[in-house]
Design a protein around this motif. Sequence first.
Motif, mmCIF file in Angstrom:
data_model
loop_
_atom_site.group_PDB
_atom_site.id
_atom_site.type_symbol
_atom_site.label_atom_id
_atom_site.label_comp_id
_atom_site.label_asym_id
_atom_site.label_seq_id
_atom_site.Cartn_x
_atom_site.Cartn_y
_atom_site.Cartn_z
ATOM 1 N N SER A 98 -9.162 12.521 -85.092
ATOM 2 C CA SER A 98 -8.509 13.334 -84.058
ATOM 3 C C SER A 98 -7.428 14.251 -84.646
ATOM 4 O O SER A 98 -7.475 15.463 -84.486
ATOM 5 C CB SER A 98 -7.916 12.406 -82.993
ATOM 6 O OG SER A 98 -7.213 13.141 -82.033
ATOM 7 N N CYS A 99 -6.454 13.661 -85.370
ATOM 8 C CA CYS A 99 -5.350 14.485 -85.891
ATOM 9 C C CYS A 99 -5.526 14.815 -87.368
ATOM 10 O O CYS A 99 -4.731 15.551 -87.932
ATOM 11 C CB CYS A 99 -4.012 13.792 -85.650
ATOM 12 S SG CYS A 99 -3.762 12.300 -86.642
ATOM 13 N N CYS B 50 -7.958 10.238 -89.822
ATOM 14 C CA CYS B 50 -8.090 10.139 -88.374
ATOM 15 C C CYS B 50 -9.019 11.255 -87.893
ATOM 16 O O CYS B 50 -8.808 12.423 -88.231
ATOM 17 C CB CYS B 50 -6.729 10.266 -87.708
ATOM 18 S SG CYS B 50 -6.839 10.380 -85.910
ATOM 19 N N CYS C 189 -5.553 5.010 -86.211
ATOM 20 C CA CYS C 189 -4.427 5.944 -86.213
ATOM 21 C C CYS C 189 -3.453 5.506 -85.125
ATOM 22 O O CYS C 189 -3.809 5.505 -83.948
ATOM 23 C CB CYS C 189 -4.912 7.369 -85.945
ATOM 24 S SG CYS C 189 -3.544 8.541 -85.794
ATOM 25 N N CYS D 298 -2.885 8.452 -82.479
ATOM 26 C CA CYS D 298 -3.965 8.836 -81.566
ATOM 27 C C CYS D 298 -4.630 7.612 -80.916
ATOM 28 O O CYS D 298 -5.342 7.766 -79.923
ATOM 29 C CB CYS D 298 -5.018 9.648 -82.313
ATOM 30 S SG CYS D 298 -4.324 11.084 -83.166
HETATM 31 ZN ZN LIG Z 1 -4.606 10.563 -85.374
#
Ligand SMILES: [Zn+2]
Length: 328
Positions: free
Chosen positions: A215-216, A213, A227, A230
């Motif tokens: 983002s995370c 992911c 994800c 997210c």
């Molecule tokens: Zn994520």
Amino acid sequence: MTAAPPPETLRAPLVVEFPFTRSLGPVQSAFLTGLREGVVLGVKTSGGKVMVPPVEYDPVTAEEIRELVEVAPTGTVTTWAWNASPRPNQPLATPFAWVLVTLDGAGTGLLHALDAPGPDAVRTGMRVRVRWAAERSGAITDIACFEPCDAGPDDGGPDSCDGAPARPHDGAFADPVTGIVAAARLDYTYTPGRAQTAYINGLAERKTVGERCPSCHKVYVPPRGACPTCGVATTDRVEVGPAGTVTTYCIVNIKARGLDIDVPYVYAHIALDGAGLALHGRIGGIPYDQVRMGLRVEPVWTEGGRHPDHYRPTGEPDADYDAYKELI
Ligand SMILES: [Zn+2]
């Protein structure tokens, strides 16, 4: 309209098939046993409506219905649709019409097939009669199909198209049918999507490919393409494993049909090194009662296998609980 998947995406036929076994209550038992004996039974509600096929409870009042009646094997088409391309196991192998037939004496429609030479030969309001199957066993297929009877002699003989009012029937038959087994089958063309296509292609090279992911930074294995935490697409491909850690497991004591593995055996959640969640697999190469959380394992491939046959201990020291506690 569904967009065609990109050409690099895998596609394959998938068939889900299983026998569906159900027991019959007194009403359905009488209906199917009646068909075996060449009699069409319905039920009469307290409001006087005759329902064919019968139901056990009044759809309006919800009260239990037990009053059986016999209706005529002739009736009237109330609506229809032409089926130009019959599929396997449909009532007729040649093109036919799906019809709703209100049998004489009934007040509801029975869905079945009508054998007709073409759609021009079918119309709402046409008269039809049951064509019984040569071999009958107590199933809806005991009615092979319906056939037109507009031209039949209305002389009350066996080929008559005369209707008859519903008349009481006690539903008593020798050797009643008490259960049926219906073969359920669903044919799919399955496409696993972009992310799982890469995962499956990776397995063909004995690699395990996940997606991170953006983002995370969690690495999903097998990847789903997004994800779920997210809500963003995962596009960054990451090879994980091949070794991993048993995060939790169960001991299987029931032998599955078609699976040539002796019980008991262990099925485990395994967090491959670098993966952000565990996948599952069988543990071998160690007695089942010695498998434990934190056990370090590696995949074992068999010739021609499309995924690891099982995972076996690597011989490394067990992983610390803190190293995998978020992956259980
Ligand atoms: Zn994520």
